[in-house]
Design a protein around this motif. Structure first.
Motif, PDB file in Angstrom:
ATOM      1  N   LEU A 119       0.822  -1.216   0.000  1.00  0.00           N
ATOM      2  CA  LEU A 119       0.000   0.000   0.000  1.00  0.00           C
ATOM      3  C   LEU A 119       0.855   1.265   0.000  1.00  0.00           C
ATOM      4  O   LEU A 119       0.537   2.239  -0.686  1.00  0.00           O
ATOM      5  CB  LEU A 119      -0.949  -0.010   1.203  1.00  0.00           C
ATOM      6  N   LEU A 120       1.949   1.240   0.747  1.00  0.00           N
ATOM      7  CA  LEU A 120       2.862   2.386   0.738  1.00  0.00           C
ATOM      8  C   LEU A 120       3.496   2.550  -0.642  1.00  0.00           C
ATOM      9  O   LEU A 120       3.692   3.675  -1.119  1.00  0.00           O
ATOM     10  CB  LEU A 120       3.946   2.215   1.812  1.00  0.00           C
ATOM     11  N   ALA A 121       3.797   1.424  -1.291  1.00  0.00           N
ATOM     12  CA  ALA A 121       4.371   1.472  -2.637  1.00  0.00           C
ATOM     13  C   ALA A 121       3.389   2.098  -3.623  1.00  0.00           C
ATOM     14  O   ALA A 121       3.777   2.909  -4.468  1.00  0.00           O
ATOM     15  CB  ALA A 121       4.757   0.061  -3.088  1.00  0.00           C
ATOM     16  N   ILE A 122       2.116   1.738  -3.497  1.00  0.00           N
ATOM     17  CA  ILE A 122       1.100   2.329  -4.371  1.00  0.00           C
ATOM     18  C   ILE A 122       1.018   3.840  -4.127  1.00  0.00           C
ATOM     19  O   ILE A 122       0.894   4.621  -5.070  1.00  0.00           O
ATOM     20  CB  ILE A 122      -0.266   1.649  -4.154  1.00  0.00           C
ATOM     21  N   THR A 123       1.118   4.247  -2.881  1.00  0.00           N
ATOM     22  CA  THR A 123       1.107   5.675  -2.553  1.00  0.00           C
ATOM     23  C   THR A 123       2.278   6.393  -3.221  1.00  0.00           C
ATOM     24  O   THR A 123       2.113   7.486  -3.771  1.00  0.00           O
ATOM     25  CB  THR A 123       1.159   5.876  -1.022  1.00  0.00           C
ATOM     26  N   ILE A 124       3.447   5.768  -3.187  1.00  0.00           N
ATOM     27  CA  ILE A 124       4.630   6.350  -3.834  1.00  0.00           C
ATOM     28  C   ILE A 124       4.417   6.439  -5.341  1.00  0.00           C
ATOM     29  O   ILE A 124       4.765   7.446  -5.971  1.00  0.00           O
ATOM     30  CB  ILE A 124       5.895   5.536  -3.482  1.00  0.00           C
ATOM     31  N   LEU A 125       3.841   5.393  -5.935  1.00  0.00           N
ATOM     32  CA  LEU A 125       3.574   5.412  -7.379  1.00  0.00           C
ATOM     33  C   LEU A 125       2.597   6.524  -7.746  1.00  0.00           C
ATOM     34  O   LEU A 125       2.765   7.199  -8.763  1.00  0.00           O
ATOM     35  CB  LEU A 125       3.044   4.057  -7.849  1.00  0.00           C
ATOM     36  N   PHE A 126       1.561   6.728  -6.932  1.00  0.00           N
ATOM     37  CA  PHE A 126       0.621   7.825  -7.180  1.00  0.00           C
ATOM     38  C   PHE A 126       1.337   9.173  -7.080  1.00  0.00           C
ATOM     39  O   PHE A 126       1.132  10.053  -7.910  1.00  0.00           O
ATOM     40  CB  PHE A 126      -0.552   7.791  -6.193  1.00  0.00           C
ATOM     41  N   HIS A 127       2.169   9.317  -6.065  1.00  0.00           N
ATOM     42  CA  HIS A 127       2.876  10.581  -5.865  1.00  0.00           C
ATOM     43  C   HIS A 127       3.788  10.904  -7.044  1.00  0.00           C
ATOM     44  O   HIS A 127       3.912  12.067  -7.442  1.00  0.00           O
ATOM     45  CB  HIS A 127       3.684  10.532  -4.566  1.00  0.00           C
ATOM     46  N   LYS A 128       4.418   9.882  -7.620  1.00  0.00           N
ATOM     47  CA  LYS A 128       5.335  10.090  -8.748  1.00  0.00           C
ATOM     48  C   LYS A 128       4.631   9.968 -10.101  1.00  0.00           C
ATOM     49  O   LYS A 128       5.275  10.084 -11.136  1.00  0.00           O
ATOM     50  CB  LYS A 128       6.486   9.098  -8.668  1.00  0.00           C
ATOM     51  N   SER A 129       3.334   9.706 -10.073  1.00  0.00           N
ATOM     52  CA  SER A 129       2.524   9.541 -11.296  1.00  0.00           C
ATOM     53  C   SER A 129       3.128   8.513 -12.254  1.00  0.00           C
ATOM     54  O   SER A 129       3.240   8.749 -13.457  1.00  0.00           O
ATOM     55  CB  SER A 129       2.353  10.884 -12.017  1.00  0.00           C
ATOM     56  N   LEU A 130       3.507   7.368 -11.710  1.00  0.00           N
ATOM     57  CA  LEU A 130       4.066   6.288 -12.521  1.00  0.00           C
ATOM     58  C   LEU A 130       2.997   5.258 -12.840  1.00  0.00           C
ATOM     59  O   LEU A 130       1.990   5.137 -12.147  1.00  0.00           O
ATOM     60  CB  LEU A 130       5.241   5.626 -11.794  1.00  0.00           C
ATOM     61  N   PHE A 131       3.233   4.494 -13.888  1.00  0.00           N
ATOM     62  CA  PHE A 131       2.325   3.424 -14.315  1.00  0.00           C
ATOM     63  C   PHE A 131       2.112   2.449 -13.171  1.00  0.00           C
ATOM     64  O   PHE A 131       3.068   2.111 -12.485  1.00  0.00           O
ATOM     65  CB  PHE A 131       2.941   2.684 -15.517  1.00  0.00           C
ATOM     66  N   PRO A 132       0.936   1.959 -12.928  1.00  0.00           N
ATOM     67  CA  PRO A 132      -0.346   2.180 -13.580  1.00  0.00           C
ATOM     68  C   PRO A 132      -1.151   3.314 -12.965  1.00  0.00           C
ATOM     69  O   PRO A 132      -2.251   3.607 -13.413  1.00  0.00           O
ATOM     70  CB  PRO A 132      -1.061   0.855 -13.392  1.00  0.00           C
ATOM     71  N   THR A 133      -0.587   3.954 -11.947  1.00  0.00           N
ATOM     72  CA  THR A 133      -1.361   4.989 -11.260  1.00  0.00           C
ATOM     73  C   THR A 133      -1.620   6.204 -12.140  1.00  0.00           C
ATOM     74  O   THR A 133      -2.634   6.880 -11.969  1.00  0.00           O
ATOM     75  CB  THR A 133      -0.676   5.414  -9.953  1.00  0.00           C
TER      76      THR A 133
END
Length: 147
Positions: A119-133
């Protein structure tokens, strides 16, 4: 975001050091690591703890320590690294419970830690706007415009 990185760093370091210690114990004493008898392995493909120890030490242990170090540098792909290792921990615990045919408190604890890492990793992906977020955010913005 600072809290997300600190929490993720702490979890990866905690899991990594613990897994390296447990893996090293299984590698150096595969017949009875830390007093664990061979009996729980009767329903598994292993006759001793050597191979599980090597996997625990390298994948879960070293992988999480390396992930913690990459968090210090806020590497671009840290979300993927962290998420992969959180998923690996969850899979490790599920497979371990199936092979041992038992569930202990530590299994539940480390399963939850693996989920939190993911879940923390998904948060980081959202913050960096990386795929798939980035796709999720784009779809969300398009749906918001239509309403």
């Amino acid at each position: 975001m600072k809290l997300i990185y600190k929490l993720s760093f702490g979890l990866h370091l905690f899991v990594g050091i613990g897994a390296m210690a447990g893996g090293l114990a299984a590698i150096t004493s595969p017949l009875e690591p830390l007093g664990m008898p061979l009996e729980p392995l009767k329903n598994s493909p292993f006759t001793n703890y050597l191979i599980p120890g090597i996997i625990l030490f390298t994948v879960i242990g070293l992988g999480n320590v390396i992930s913690a170090l990459t968090l210090c540098y806020k590497a671009k792909y840290q979300g993927y690294i962290s998420g992969t290792l959180g998923g690996a921990l969850v899979i490790w615990i599920i497979v371990q419970c199936m092979m041992l045919r038992a569930v202990a408190f530590l299994h539940v604890l480390f399963f939850i830690i693996g989920v939190i890492q993911g879940l923390l990793a998904i948060t980081i992906l959202f913050h960096k706007s990386l795929f798939p977020t980035n796709i999720v955010m784009k779809l969300y913005k398009e749906m918001k415009k239509e309403v």
